[in-house]
Design a protein around this motif. Structure first.
Motif, PDB file in Angstrom:
ATOM      1  N   VAL A   3       0.709  -1.445  -0.105  1.00  0.00           N
ATOM      2  CA  VAL A   3       0.128  -0.095   0.198  1.00  0.00           C
ATOM      3  C   VAL A   3       0.723   1.227   0.126  1.00  0.00           C
ATOM      4  CG1 VAL A   3      -1.837   1.293   1.116  1.00  0.00           C
ATOM      5  CG2 VAL A   3      -1.855  -1.290   1.112  1.00  0.00           C
ATOM      6  N   LYS A   4       2.006   1.194   0.658  1.00  0.00           N
ATOM      7  CA  LYS A   4       2.854   2.353   0.846  1.00  0.00           C
ATOM      8  C   LYS A   4       3.401   2.675  -0.539  1.00  0.00           C
ATOM      9  CE  LYS A   4       6.841   4.205   3.544  1.00  0.00           C
ATOM     10  NZ  LYS A   4       6.721   5.251   2.427  1.00  0.00           N
ATOM     11  N   ARG A   5       3.789   1.853  -1.341  1.00  0.00           N
ATOM     12  CA  ARG A   5       4.356   1.972  -2.656  1.00  0.00           C
ATOM     13  C   ARG A   5       3.302   2.595  -3.381  1.00  0.00           C
ATOM     14  NH1 ARG A   5       7.460  -3.153  -5.109  1.00  0.00           N
ATOM     15  NH2 ARG A   5       7.431  -1.592  -6.603  1.00  0.00           N
ATOM     16  N   VAL A   6       2.147   1.864  -3.538  1.00  0.00           N
ATOM     17  CA  VAL A   6       1.010   2.343  -4.231  1.00  0.00           C
ATOM     18  C   VAL A   6       0.736   4.083  -4.089  1.00  0.00           C
ATOM     19  CG1 VAL A   6      -1.374   2.487  -4.618  1.00  0.00           C
ATOM     20  CG2 VAL A   6      -0.129   0.302  -4.728  1.00  0.00           C
ATOM     21  N   LYS A   7       0.818   4.384  -2.784  1.00  0.00           N
ATOM     22  CA  LYS A   7       0.677   5.802  -2.305  1.00  0.00           C
ATOM     23  C   LYS A   7       1.706   6.748  -2.685  1.00  0.00           C
ATOM     24  CE  LYS A   7      -0.349   8.344   2.154  1.00  0.00           C
ATOM     25  NZ  LYS A   7      -0.109   8.042   3.260  1.00  0.00           N
ATOM     26  N   ASP A   8       2.977   6.164  -2.531  1.00  0.00           N
ATOM     27  CA  ASP A   8       4.151   6.796  -3.119  1.00  0.00           C
ATOM     28  C   ASP A   8       3.873   7.185  -4.424  1.00  0.00           C
ATOM     29  OD1 ASP A   8       5.209   7.079  -0.640  1.00  0.00           O
ATOM     30  OD2 ASP A   8       6.340   5.439  -0.848  1.00  0.00           O
ATOM     31  N   TYR A   9       3.584   6.112  -5.287  1.00  0.00           N
ATOM     32  CA  TYR A   9       3.312   6.312  -6.794  1.00  0.00           C
ATOM     33  C   TYR A   9       2.391   7.291  -7.223  1.00  0.00           C
ATOM     34  CZ  TYR A   9       2.788   5.044 -11.576  1.00  0.00           C
ATOM     35  OH  TYR A   9       2.788   5.024 -12.962  1.00  0.00           O
ATOM     36  N   ILE A  10       1.286   7.186  -6.355  1.00  0.00           N
ATOM     37  CA  ILE A  10       0.396   8.277  -6.777  1.00  0.00           C
ATOM     38  C   ILE A  10       0.840   9.725  -6.359  1.00  0.00           C
ATOM     39  CG2 ILE A  10      -2.040   9.060  -6.049  1.00  0.00           C
ATOM     40  CD1 ILE A  10      -2.681   5.968  -5.691  1.00  0.00           C
ATOM     41  N   TYR A  11       1.576   9.885  -5.231  1.00  0.00           N
ATOM     42  CA  TYR A  11       2.114  11.128  -4.866  1.00  0.00           C
ATOM     43  C   TYR A  11       3.207  11.559  -5.977  1.00  0.00           C
ATOM     44  CZ  TYR A  11      -0.016  11.351  -0.206  1.00  0.00           C
ATOM     45  OH  TYR A  11      -0.671  11.480   0.973  1.00  0.00           O
ATOM     46  N   TRP A  12       3.575  10.668  -6.588  1.00  0.00           N
ATOM     47  CA  TRP A  12       4.755  10.820  -7.518  1.00  0.00           C
ATOM     48  C   TRP A  12       4.092  11.309  -9.077  1.00  0.00           C
ATOM     49  CZ3 TRP A  12       5.776   8.552 -12.329  1.00  0.00           C
ATOM     50  CH2 TRP A  12       6.921   9.040 -13.039  1.00  0.00           C
ATOM     51  N   LEU A  13       3.138  10.676  -9.391  1.00  0.00           N
ATOM     52  CA  LEU A  13       2.220  10.992 -10.261  1.00  0.00           C
ATOM     53  C   LEU A  13       1.524  12.345 -10.141  1.00  0.00           C
ATOM     54  CD1 LEU A  13       0.228   7.892 -11.592  1.00  0.00           C
ATOM     55  CD2 LEU A  13       2.129   9.067 -12.853  1.00  0.00           C
ATOM     56  N   TYR A  14       1.188  12.735  -8.999  1.00  0.00           N
ATOM     57  CA  TYR A  14       0.607  14.022  -8.699  1.00  0.00           C
ATOM     58  C   TYR A  14       1.668  15.038  -8.922  1.00  0.00           C
ATOM     59  CZ  TYR A  14      -1.622  17.937  -6.401  1.00  0.00           C
ATOM     60  OH  TYR A  14      -2.067  19.244  -6.059  1.00  0.00           O
ATOM     61  N   TYR A  15       2.930  14.937  -8.390  1.00  0.00           N
ATOM     62  CA  TYR A  15       4.052  15.803  -8.416  1.00  0.00           C
ATOM     63  C   TYR A  15       4.350  15.947  -9.898  1.00  0.00           C
ATOM     64  CZ  TYR A  15       8.514  17.970  -7.420  1.00  0.00           C
ATOM     65  OH  TYR A  15       9.643  18.817  -7.377  1.00  0.00           O
ATOM     66  N   GLN A  16       4.410  14.900 -10.711  1.00  0.00           N
ATOM     67  CA  GLN A  16       4.776  14.913 -12.262  1.00  0.00           C
ATOM     68  C   GLN A  16       3.748  15.947 -12.755  1.00  0.00           C
ATOM     69  OE1 GLN A  16       7.319  13.897 -13.871  1.00  0.00           O
ATOM     70  NE2 GLN A  16       8.207  13.553 -11.701  1.00  0.00           N
ATOM     71  N   TYR A  17       2.386  15.834 -12.517  1.00  0.00           N
ATOM     72  CA  TYR A  17       1.349  16.567 -12.957  1.00  0.00           C
ATOM     73  C   TYR A  17       1.700  17.936 -12.637  1.00  0.00           C
ATOM     74  CZ  TYR A  17      -3.068  18.975 -12.851  1.00  0.00           C
ATOM     75  OH  TYR A  17      -4.396  19.850 -12.996  1.00  0.00           O
ATOM     76  N   LEU A  18       1.891  18.232 -11.428  1.00  0.00           N
ATOM     77  CA  LEU A  18       2.223  19.536 -10.975  1.00  0.00           C
ATOM     78  C   LEU A  18       3.500  20.234 -11.722  1.00  0.00           C
ATOM     79  CD1 LEU A  18       1.771  19.669  -6.930  1.00  0.00           C
ATOM     80  CD2 LEU A  18       0.374  20.541  -8.832  1.00  0.00           C
ATOM     81  N   LEU A  19       4.482  19.614 -12.267  1.00  0.00           N
ATOM     82  CA  LEU A  19       5.822  20.027 -12.688  1.00  0.00           C
ATOM     83  C   LEU A  19       5.040  20.363 -14.142  1.00  0.00           C
ATOM     84  CD1 LEU A  19       8.575  17.700 -11.162  1.00  0.00           C
ATOM     85  CD2 LEU A  19       8.206  20.265 -10.742  1.00  0.00           C
ATOM     86  N   VAL A  20       4.670  19.459 -14.699  1.00  0.00           N
ATOM     87  CA  VAL A  20       4.288  19.393 -16.196  1.00  0.00           C
ATOM     88  C   VAL A  20       3.429  20.813 -16.204  1.00  0.00           C
ATOM     89  CG1 VAL A  20       3.069  18.385 -18.350  1.00  0.00           C
ATOM     90  CG2 VAL A  20       4.739  16.956 -16.769  1.00  0.00           C
ATOM     91  N   THR A  21       2.469  20.841 -15.551  1.00  0.00           N
ATOM     92  CA  THR A  21       1.376  22.066 -15.765  1.00  0.00           C
ATOM     93  C   THR A  21       2.250  23.359 -15.083  1.00  0.00           C
ATOM     94  OG1 THR A  21       0.333  21.361 -13.862  1.00  0.00           O
ATOM     95  CG2 THR A  21      -0.403  20.620 -15.900  1.00  0.00           C
ATOM     96  N   CYS A  22       3.327  23.280 -14.490  1.00  0.00           N
ATOM     97  CA  CYS A  22       3.632  24.504 -13.803  1.00  0.00           C
ATOM     98  C   CYS A  22       2.784  24.982 -12.704  1.00  0.00           C
ATOM     99  CB  CYS A  22       4.204  25.580 -14.778  1.00  0.00           C
ATOM    100  SG  CYS A  22       5.516  24.914 -15.835  1.00  0.00           S
ATOM    101  N   SER A  23       1.718  24.430 -12.170  1.00  0.00           N
ATOM    102  CA  SER A  23       0.932  24.946 -11.313  1.00  0.00           C
ATOM    103  C   SER A  23       1.432  24.753 -10.024  1.00  0.00           C
ATOM    104  CB  SER A  23      -0.321  23.990 -11.489  1.00  0.00           C
ATOM    105  OG  SER A  23      -0.177  22.542 -11.210  1.00  0.00           O
ATOM    106  N   TYR A  24       2.769  24.099  -9.650  1.00  0.00           N
ATOM    107  CA  TYR A  24       3.032  24.343  -8.305  1.00  0.00           C
ATOM    108  C   TYR A  24       3.528  25.747  -7.854  1.00  0.00           C
ATOM    109  CZ  TYR A  24       7.523  24.432 -10.858  1.00  0.00           C
ATOM    110  OH  TYR A  24       8.785  24.892 -11.495  1.00  0.00           O
ATOM    111  N   VAL A  25       3.865  26.697  -8.715  1.00  0.00           N
ATOM    112  CA  VAL A  25       3.900  28.072  -8.529  1.00  0.00           C
ATOM    113  C   VAL A  25       2.731  28.832  -8.222  1.00  0.00           C
ATOM    114  CG1 VAL A  25       6.146  27.744  -9.631  1.00  0.00           C
ATOM    115  CG2 VAL A  25       4.200  28.566 -10.881  1.00  0.00           C
ATOM    116  N   LEU A  26       1.740  28.198  -8.312  1.00  0.00           N
ATOM    117  CA  LEU A  26       0.460  28.821  -7.857  1.00  0.00           C
ATOM    118  C   LEU A  26       0.124  29.054  -6.578  1.00  0.00           C
ATOM    119  CD1 LEU A  26      -1.890  27.558 -10.833  1.00  0.00           C
ATOM    120  CD2 LEU A  26      -0.596  29.880 -10.740  1.00  0.00           C
TER     121      LEU A  26
END
Length: 76
Positions: A3-26
């Motif tokens: 479960v921890k690996r799945v949770k970490d993978y989902i967090y990683w995907l969300y972080y990638q989404y934030l990086l690609v869309t540049c929405s982490y600076v908002l």
């Protein structure tokens, strides 16, 4: 699966989404507006594809079957 690996993978995907869309600076309120608009647009595209793609595929198949000499279903 762990479960921890799945949770970490989902967090990683969300972080990638934030990086690609540049929405982490908002700011947080801007992020929520951006995510709301993005989810709405994606939902509308999926719904439109679900409703209209099968109709166009059926019409294309009928068109090409008439071109290549197949008999229509009504003429027997």
């Amino acid at each position: 699966m762990d479960v921890k690996r799945v949770k970490d993978y989902i967090y990683w995907l969300y972080y990638q989404y934030l990086l690609v869309t540049c929405s982490y600076v908002l700011e947080p309120w801007e992020q929520s507006m951006f995510h709301t608009i993005t989810v709405t647009v994606v939902a509308m595209v999926v719904y439109t594809a679900y409703v209209f793609v099968p109709i166009h595929v059926r019409l294309a198949l009928e068109f090409f079957s008439q071109i290549f000499g197949a008999q229509p279903d009504g003429t027997v």
